[in-house]
Write a protein that holds these residues in place. Structure first.
Motif, PDB file in Angstrom:
ATOM      1  N   TYR A 190       0.845  -1.209   0.000  1.00  0.00           N
ATOM      2  CA  TYR A 190       0.000   0.000   0.000  1.00  0.00           C
ATOM      3  C   TYR A 190       0.873   1.249   0.000  1.00  0.00           C
ATOM      4  N   TYR A 191       1.935   1.225   0.797  1.00  0.00           N
ATOM      5  CA  TYR A 191       2.826   2.384   0.836  1.00  0.00           C
ATOM      6  C   TYR A 191       3.452   2.622  -0.533  1.00  0.00           C
ATOM      7  N   GLY A 194       1.011   3.984  -2.820  1.00  0.00           N
ATOM      8  CA  GLY A 194       0.769   5.379  -2.445  1.00  0.00           C
ATOM      9  C   GLY A 194       1.830   6.301  -3.009  1.00  0.00           C
ATOM     10  N   ALA A 206      -3.429   8.584  -3.072  1.00  0.00           N
ATOM     11  CA  ALA A 206      -2.192   8.446  -2.311  1.00  0.00           C
ATOM     12  C   ALA A 206      -2.486   8.494  -0.816  1.00  0.00           C
ATOM     13  N   ASP A 209      -4.062   5.198   0.294  1.00  0.00           N
ATOM     14  CA  ASP A 209      -3.123   4.083   0.441  1.00  0.00           C
ATOM     15  C   ASP A 209      -2.220   4.271   1.658  1.00  0.00           C
ATOM     16  N   TYR A 210      -1.758   5.483   1.899  1.00  0.00           N
ATOM     17  CA  TYR A 210      -0.934   5.734   3.095  1.00  0.00           C
ATOM     18  C   TYR A 210      -1.740   5.469   4.360  1.00  0.00           C
ATOM     19  N   ARG A 227       2.121  11.231   3.843  1.00  0.00           N
ATOM     20  CA  ARG A 227       0.754  11.747   3.935  1.00  0.00           C
ATOM     21  C   ARG A 227       0.769  13.177   4.455  1.00  0.00           C
TER      22      ARG A 227
END
Length: 267
Positions: A190-191, A194, A206, A209-210, A227
């Motif tokens: 996910y990171y 992102g 983004a 996902d963060y 983020r």
């Protein structure tokens, strides 16, 4: 090491499940895991009912195999026993932990030479090749992992990372999305996705996902940092400051301290 003590022209390799047909062979301890294969031999060298116990790591999930020795070009290569494979695997992992990528790569290559459908070996070698900056070689290995085991989330995630480093972000995003589909609990993927959305300036995706990465790993200070940068870019200084403060709390030596001070002055 496995020693082959007889010469032969033809022999059938029966799985454990078929051994009931051969009264001369003892039943297997576990018929669910097909690790042990018995070779009923021909009368070569006056040997009858000769038995060889092979541990084929790459045949564990197969329910029925029948090979003719005359059709195998290099039978000895196929007979690398599981203990030997495990020994070489440990050597490869140990070499990787010490940063010796070339030695680690050679270990996995030995396993692949003996067992050309060992997906784990291709995956590990891909990691070593990344350490050696051989992006194309690593991608080829992960292509092979995906061909052998299409549901391997790690292979998609790793290949996505390599593609991103090559500048092929769109394809990397596809791989990361597939990895998430297969393993939705991997915070690192996910990171990474992102980061991809951030590079594309797709701020909302983004941030999403963060945020998931943080939910899965509350100590993911890099996700807080990125983020926070997006929140700062959008003028949401309170949220940005909170994220930078959390990143600094988790990792006091990180560069977020400087950016956090900037947010605090604006706040």
């Amino acid at each position: 090491d496995l020693q082959i003590a007889a010469m032969f022209n033809k022999s059938e390799i029966f799985p454990i499940a078929a051994i009931d047909e051969c009264a001369t062979f003892a039943p297997a301890a576990d018929a669910n895991e097909v690790n042990n294969f018995y070779f009923p031999m021909s009368r070569a060298n006056n040997v009858t009912n000769f038995k060889i116990l092979c541990h084929f790591q790459f045949l564990r999930k197969q329910s029925l195999i029948c090979l003719w020795a005359g059709h195998v070009k290099d039978f000895s290569r196929m007979c690398m026993a599981t203990p030997e494979i495990d020994k070489i695997s440990k050597q490869g992992i140990d070499a990787l932990s010490k940063g010796n990528y070339e030695l680690a790569c050679s270990c996995w290559s030995k396993i692949i030479q003996a067992d050309s459908i060992n997906a784990d070996a291709y995956n590990w070698r891909g990691i070593e090749l990344i350490g050696m900056n051989d992006l194309d070689g690593a991608i080829n290995d992960w292509n092979e992992v995906i061909r052998l085991k299409p549901d391997t989330a790690e292979a998609y995630a790793n290949r996505g990372n390599a593609l991103q480093r090559k500048g092929e972000l769109d394809q990397a995003m596809i791989d990361w999305s597939k990895a998430i589909e297969l393993d939705p609990k991997n915070a690192g993927v996910y990171y990474n996705r992102g980061v991809g959305f951030q590079e594309k300036q797709n701020w909302d995706k983004a941030i999403s996902d963060y945020s998931v990465a943080i939910q899965l790993n509350a100590n993911y200070f890099q996700a807080y940092n990125n983020r926070g940068r997006i929140y700062g870019h959008q003028g949401e200084w309170n949220k940005a400051f909170d994220d930078f403060a959390e990143a600094i709390r988790i990792n006091p030596r990180s560069e977020e301290r400087r950016v956090g001070k900037e947010c605090r002055s604006r706040w």
